[in-house]
Design an enzyme around this catalytic site. Sequence first.
Site, PDB file in Angstrom:
ATOM      1  N   GLU A 148       7.564  17.886   0.311  1.00  0.00           N
ATOM      2  CA  GLU A 148       6.183  17.389   0.391  1.00  0.00           C
ATOM      3  C   GLU A 148       5.700  17.135   1.812  1.00  0.00           C
ATOM      4  OE1 GLU A 148       8.811  15.845  -0.723  1.00  0.00           O
ATOM      5  OE2 GLU A 148       8.809  13.689  -0.338  1.00  0.00           O
ATOM      6  N   GLY A 205      14.026   8.161  -2.479  1.00  0.00           N
ATOM      7  CA  GLY A 205      14.029   6.701  -2.396  1.00  0.00           C
ATOM      8  C   GLY A 205      15.116   6.246  -1.454  1.00  0.00           C
ATOM      9  N   SER A 257     -21.301  -3.052  -2.641  1.00  0.00           N
ATOM     10  CA  SER A 257     -21.256  -3.447  -1.235  1.00  0.00           C
ATOM     11  C   SER A 257     -21.914  -2.389  -0.364  1.00  0.00           C
ATOM     12  CB  SER A 257     -19.803  -3.619  -0.795  1.00  0.00           C
ATOM     13  OG  SER A 257     -19.170  -2.353  -0.701  1.00  0.00           O
ATOM     14  N   GLY A 286     -20.302   0.337   0.268  1.00  0.00           N
ATOM     15  CA  GLY A 286     -19.173   1.158   0.702  1.00  0.00           C
ATOM     16  C   GLY A 286     -18.962   2.304  -0.281  1.00  0.00           C
ATOM     17  N   HIS A 335      12.890  17.111   1.647  1.00  0.00           N
ATOM     18  CA  HIS A 335      11.542  16.731   1.200  1.00  0.00           C
ATOM     19  C   HIS A 335      10.561  17.899   1.298  1.00  0.00           C
ATOM     20  CE1 HIS A 335      12.271  12.439   0.672  1.00  0.00           C
ATOM     21  NE2 HIS A 335      13.159  12.591   1.642  1.00  0.00           N
ATOM     22  N   LYS A 370      -8.563   7.972  -1.624  1.00  0.00           N
ATOM     23  CA  LYS A 370      -9.856   7.848  -0.935  1.00  0.00           C
ATOM     24  C   LYS A 370     -10.589   9.188  -0.769  1.00  0.00           C
ATOM     25  CE  LYS A 370     -12.438   4.926   1.554  1.00  0.00           C
ATOM     26  NZ  LYS A 370     -12.738   3.540   1.149  1.00  0.00           N
ATOM     27  N   ASP A 392     -16.384   3.180  -2.184  1.00  0.00           N
ATOM     28  CA  ASP A 392     -15.727   2.917  -3.460  1.00  0.00           C
ATOM     29  C   ASP A 392     -16.678   2.300  -4.488  1.00  0.00           C
ATOM     30  OD1 ASP A 392     -13.698   3.699  -1.828  1.00  0.00           O
ATOM     31  OD2 ASP A 392     -12.751   1.731  -1.680  1.00  0.00           O
ATOM     32  N   SER A 393     -17.385   1.251  -4.074  1.00  0.00           N
ATOM     33  CA  SER A 393     -18.270   0.619  -5.057  1.00  0.00           C
ATOM     34  C   SER A 393     -19.461   1.528  -5.374  1.00  0.00           C
ATOM     35  CB  SER A 393     -18.719  -0.765  -4.597  1.00  0.00           C
ATOM     36  OG  SER A 393     -19.570  -0.689  -3.484  1.00  0.00           O
ATOM     37  N   SER A 394     -19.897   2.322  -4.408  1.00  0.00           N
ATOM     38  CA  SER A 394     -21.043   3.215  -4.672  1.00  0.00           C
ATOM     39  C   SER A 394     -20.658   4.310  -5.661  1.00  0.00           C
ATOM     40  CB  SER A 394     -21.527   3.874  -3.378  1.00  0.00           C
ATOM     41  OG  SER A 394     -21.909   2.898  -2.450  1.00  0.00           O
ATOM     42  N   CYS A 400      15.575  14.679  -3.160  1.00  0.00           N
ATOM     43  CA  CYS A 400      16.429  13.731  -2.431  1.00  0.00           C
ATOM     44  C   CYS A 400      17.129  12.757  -3.391  1.00  0.00           C
ATOM     45  CB  CYS A 400      15.579  13.013  -1.378  1.00  0.00           C
ATOM     46  SG  CYS A 400      16.588  12.279  -0.108  1.00  0.00           S
ATOM     47  N   TYR A 401      16.819  11.468  -3.344  1.00  0.00           N
ATOM     48  CA  TYR A 401      17.474  10.528  -4.267  1.00  0.00           C
ATOM     49  C   TYR A 401      17.249  10.962  -5.720  1.00  0.00           C
ATOM     50  CZ  TYR A 401      18.421   6.339  -7.007  1.00  0.00           C
ATOM     51  OH  TYR A 401      18.892   5.470  -7.972  1.00  0.00           O
TER      52      TYR A 401
END
Length: 509
Positions: free
Chosen positions: A167, A51, A219, A221, A165, A365, A223-225, A78-79
């Site tokens: 990652e 952070g 829609s 798209g 880091h 996603k 996500d909605s599908s 880190c932080y």
Amino acid sequence: MIIVIDFGSQYNQLIARRVREQNVYCQIEPPDINMDRLKSLHPEGIILSGGPASIYEENSPRTSPEIFELGVPVLGICYGMQFMIDALGGTVSRAEKREYGFARLHIQKEDALLAGIDQQTHCWMSHGDLITGLPGGFEVTAVTENTPMAAAGDPIRRFYGLQFHPEVEHTPQGKQMLKNFLFSICGCTGEWTMKAFAEDAVEEIRKAVGDKQVILGLSGGVDSSVTAMLIHQAIGEQLTCIFVDNGLLRQNEGSRLKQLFTQHLKMNIDYVDASGQFITALHGVTDPEEKRKIIGKIFMDVFEAEAQEIENAEFLAQGTLYPDIIESRSAFGGPTSIIKSHHNVGGLPEKMKLKLIEPLKYLFKDEVRKLGETLGLPGELVWRQPFPGPGLAIRVIGEITQRRLEVLRTADAILIEEIREAGYYKKLWQSFCVLLPIKSVGVMGDKRTYENILAIRAVTSVDAMTADWAKLPHELLGKISNRIINEVKGVNRVVYDISSKPPSTIEWE
Ligand code: XMP
């Protein structure tokens, strides 16, 4: 399950991604998470993220020190490491030199976290403060030139810290360190797959919904599908998807979606053709935000009217994704779910007293795409490029007419066909046409023409926050241009947009 405590690092989502790539489920929680809630999640391990704050700052984010009494392994990054060392009685000092970027890492002692890591490797540093004294039980395990305690661990309590880091790609063996933490230290099994996620989600949806009805704004798209597929698998006929055709869709889009969802996927689709309403309201409107407002308002009205018709509707399903949730809360506050741009029906749940179902809210996603594939959603939908809610209205620059929409639609269909054929569709974040409000002179056969200019926009991007114009082969661009000018009546010039975002945006309006 691994819990990542979010201290505000720009890499937080990346930590979650890295963990999930190992088929271990992981959730990001704010530092003020209630310890009873944390215990109830039964985490196998906790990662304290990096952070931007310094633990000296008065309002620096802190989590309850009780976190170190749960008997659960902790990895501080880190932080997160500085917070842990400070909380356990060590010392953190201000560094004389800020360390940022690549550093050579020397392993001093190979503990469980650093098992299998080369004696000398690289790591990515980004810190101002420095650990100068370790709490009892801790030992230094790695150093860099400017950081004498770059890695440390207490193997008895299973607390580990990395000042760098692991990652990010710039720490080449960081992945192995995270794997060591997950599998050797926390004892995770790596059995979290999309199939398992889907089974759990279906079970949860069934329990929550009971015998009530669910509505969903489809829609087309990803996500909605995918949300629709998942809910349909759970409750079948109790789900009604409302699809509002606003007349601003691409060629054959509405009819293809309708066919796919009703005939192929056997879902209940309420297809509302409201195109007349939208096109009439947009008459004479040229300002992009005004267009968006009008489209958003009509969409809401139409959707609400349709939703009112559905008896016993108690739930509204939305394809909210994890980044929407994470980005909408600060490192200090609790989560506040945001409603995405206007295609999600903000305001409706309260107004109609609907409860929200957001089964994708812990997914990224690409995980949604994987889930879509697991559920058997056709590739055409799983891999669809994003398409804005206001549709072609913001790609017909200036005034919208049926004629101009048709010109754009025909050209866009050619572009997409060629992009697909050349194998670029999946590689591009978005590729589309934009119809400009200016004309230019041309010559066709022996005749002078005075017709529209059409622009091609193709970009690469990972999240739409930034984007680069795609370096498509000249031959492909030439073929697209030729076909459009020859086949689309009303276009006599095609230009290619070579602007990146920022300072431009992806869409032109
Ligand atoms: P810009 O043009 O801002 O677009 O670089 C970033 C991403 O958002 C999409 N976009 C929209 N999506 N409603 C939407 O649902 C909108 O009003 C809207 N405007 C832009 C755009 O297609 C790109 O993916």
